[in-house]
Design an enzyme around this catalytic site. Structure first.
Site, PDB file in Angstrom:
ATOM      1  N   GLY A  17       0.633  -1.340   0.409  1.00  0.00           N
ATOM      2  CA  GLY A  17       0.122   0.090  -0.133  1.00  0.00           C
ATOM      3  C   GLY A  17       0.642   0.840   0.592  1.00  0.00           C
ATOM      4  O   GLY A  17       1.963   1.256   0.177  1.00  0.00           O
ATOM      5  N   GLN A  64       3.382   9.950   1.439  1.00  0.00           N
ATOM      6  CA  GLN A  64       4.434   9.349   1.143  1.00  0.00           C
ATOM      7  C   GLN A  64       5.471  10.094   0.059  1.00  0.00           C
ATOM      8  O   GLN A  64       6.621   9.512  -0.403  1.00  0.00           O
ATOM      9  CB  GLN A  64       4.639   8.236   1.482  1.00  0.00           C
ATOM     10  CG  GLN A  64       4.001   7.083   2.377  1.00  0.00           C
ATOM     11  CD  GLN A  64       4.041   5.760   2.453  1.00  0.00           C
ATOM     12  OE1 GLN A  64       2.458   5.760   2.064  1.00  0.00           O
ATOM     13  NE2 GLN A  64       4.720   4.779   2.612  1.00  0.00           N
ATOM     14  N   CYS A 103       6.137  -0.477   7.331  1.00  0.00           N
ATOM     15  CA  CYS A 103       5.787   1.043   6.455  1.00  0.00           C
ATOM     16  C   CYS A 103       7.533   0.623   5.858  1.00  0.00           C
ATOM     17  O   CYS A 103       8.245   1.098   5.659  1.00  0.00           O
ATOM     18  CB  CYS A 103       5.456   1.974   7.345  1.00  0.00           C
ATOM     19  SG  CYS A 103       4.908   3.486   6.447  1.00  0.00           S
ATOM     20  N   LEU A 104       7.182   2.004   4.134  1.00  0.00           N
ATOM     21  CA  LEU A 104       7.848   1.922   3.228  1.00  0.00           C
ATOM     22  C   LEU A 104       8.860   3.116   3.919  1.00  0.00           C
ATOM     23  O   LEU A 104       9.983   4.016   3.842  1.00  0.00           O
ATOM     24  CB  LEU A 104       7.626   2.220   2.143  1.00  0.00           C
ATOM     25  CG  LEU A 104       6.885   0.919   1.167  1.00  0.00           C
ATOM     26  CD1 LEU A 104       6.443   1.158   0.033  1.00  0.00           C
ATOM     27  CD2 LEU A 104       7.597  -0.290   0.678  1.00  0.00           C
ATOM     28  N   HIS A 152      -4.152   1.351   7.383  1.00  0.00           N
ATOM     29  CA  HIS A 152      -2.686   1.651   7.753  1.00  0.00           C
ATOM     30  C   HIS A 152      -2.891   2.987   6.584  1.00  0.00           C
ATOM     31  O   HIS A 152      -2.003   3.173   7.031  1.00  0.00           O
ATOM     32  CB  HIS A 152      -1.916   0.899   7.933  1.00  0.00           C
ATOM     33  CG  HIS A 152       0.180   1.166   7.306  1.00  0.00           C
ATOM     34  ND1 HIS A 152       0.925   0.073   8.504  1.00  0.00           N
ATOM     35  CD2 HIS A 152       0.129   2.105   6.367  1.00  0.00           C
ATOM     36  CE1 HIS A 152       1.811   1.080   7.818  1.00  0.00           C
ATOM     37  NE2 HIS A 152       1.796   2.133   7.026  1.00  0.00           N
ATOM     38  N   GLU A 153      -2.924   2.949   5.901  1.00  0.00           N
ATOM     39  CA  GLU A 153      -3.062   3.510   4.737  1.00  0.00           C
ATOM     40  C   GLU A 153      -3.752   5.430   4.995  1.00  0.00           C
ATOM     41  O   GLU A 153      -3.585   6.248   4.616  1.00  0.00           O
ATOM     42  CB  GLU A 153      -2.958   3.353   3.348  1.00  0.00           C
ATOM     43  CG  GLU A 153      -2.475   2.325   2.734  1.00  0.00           C
ATOM     44  CD  GLU A 153      -1.314   2.437   2.293  1.00  0.00           C
ATOM     45  OE1 GLU A 153      -0.180   3.903   3.203  1.00  0.00           O
ATOM     46  OE2 GLU A 153      -0.036   1.704   3.092  1.00  0.00           O
ATOM     47  N   HIS A 162      -2.259   7.821   6.915  1.00  0.00           N
ATOM     48  CA  HIS A 162      -1.081   8.935   6.760  1.00  0.00           C
ATOM     49  C   HIS A 162      -1.757   9.870   5.640  1.00  0.00           C
ATOM     50  O   HIS A 162      -0.800  10.582   6.451  1.00  0.00           O
ATOM     51  CB  HIS A 162      -0.326   7.967   5.341  1.00  0.00           C
ATOM     52  CG  HIS A 162       0.185   7.061   6.038  1.00  0.00           C
ATOM     53  ND1 HIS A 162       1.925   7.392   6.601  1.00  0.00           N
ATOM     54  CD2 HIS A 162       1.381   5.913   5.205  1.00  0.00           C
ATOM     55  CE1 HIS A 162       2.616   5.842   6.449  1.00  0.00           C
ATOM     56  NE2 HIS A 162       1.703   4.872   5.516  1.00  0.00           N
TER      57      HIS A 162
HETATM   58 NI    NI Z   1       3.168   3.107   5.787  1.00  0.00          NI
END
Ligand code: NI
Length: 177
Positions: free
Chosen positions: A49, A54, A102-103, A144-145, A148
């Site tokens: 995701g 991000q 998480c990236l 989660h997304e 953000h």
């Molecule tokens: Ni993330």
């Protein structure tokens, strides 16, 4: 329109802590470019995701694209879905703890409590308003997304620092199970 592979903002970057703006017109060139860039950027990673902040775009856009990868070997397969102005309501109060990464926070995994079943509401990339029920891992990725877009990261929801481990230890857990 060509998408680019963008640099992913890393924890500490102020953009990850800001609120994203609602998207007014999904079909505008600016928004279409951001969506293309997000798809290309996510495809270039092992992630499941991605949220617009991000790639340093404070717009309410996420992609939920669960698939089994080296980072998430047990993830279900799902067509990557672009979700604009997403919201959700839990369909039960039940929360479960499971592993997330998480990236924007490389090298770390943690157990995070999330609602197990949700009704997600969003605009798709063609401008249609969609309601969809998600459970378990996909519901987790969605939550989660969506966080953000509120300037939150998953570490904010961890109950105890004992639930935070290194990615190398996380892979050992999977190797044993
Ligand atoms: Ni993330």
């Amino acid at each position: 329109m060509t998408g680019h592979i963008c640099e992913i903002a890393q924890l500490g970057a102020p953009v990850l802590r800001e609120l994203s703006e609602p998207v007014e017109q999904v079909s505008s060139p600016e928004i279409r470019q951001i969506i293309h860039d997000m798809i290309n950027t996510l495809t270039s990673t092992q992630g499941v995701g991605l949220a617009a902040p991000q790639i340093s775009q404070l717009k309410q856009i996420i992609i939920v694209g669960s698939r089994p990868t080296a980072r998430y070997p047990h993830a279900p397969l799902m067509t990557p879905t672009v979700m604009v102005n997403p919201g959700f309501e839990p369909l039960s109060d039940v929360k479960e703890k499971d592993w997330e990464g998480c990236l924007s926070i490389p090298g770390i995994r943690a157990l995070v409590p999330r609602y197990k079943i949700i009704k997600a509401i969003f605009t798709d990339r063609y401008g249609n308003r969609v309601e969809q029920i998600y459970e378990d891992f996909i519901a987790r990725v969605f939550q989660h997304e969506a966080d953000h877009l509120d300037g939150k990261v998953y570490l904010d929801r961890v109950e105890t620092s004992l639930d935070i481990i290194s990615e190398s230890e996380y892979f050992k857990l999977f190797a044993q199970s």
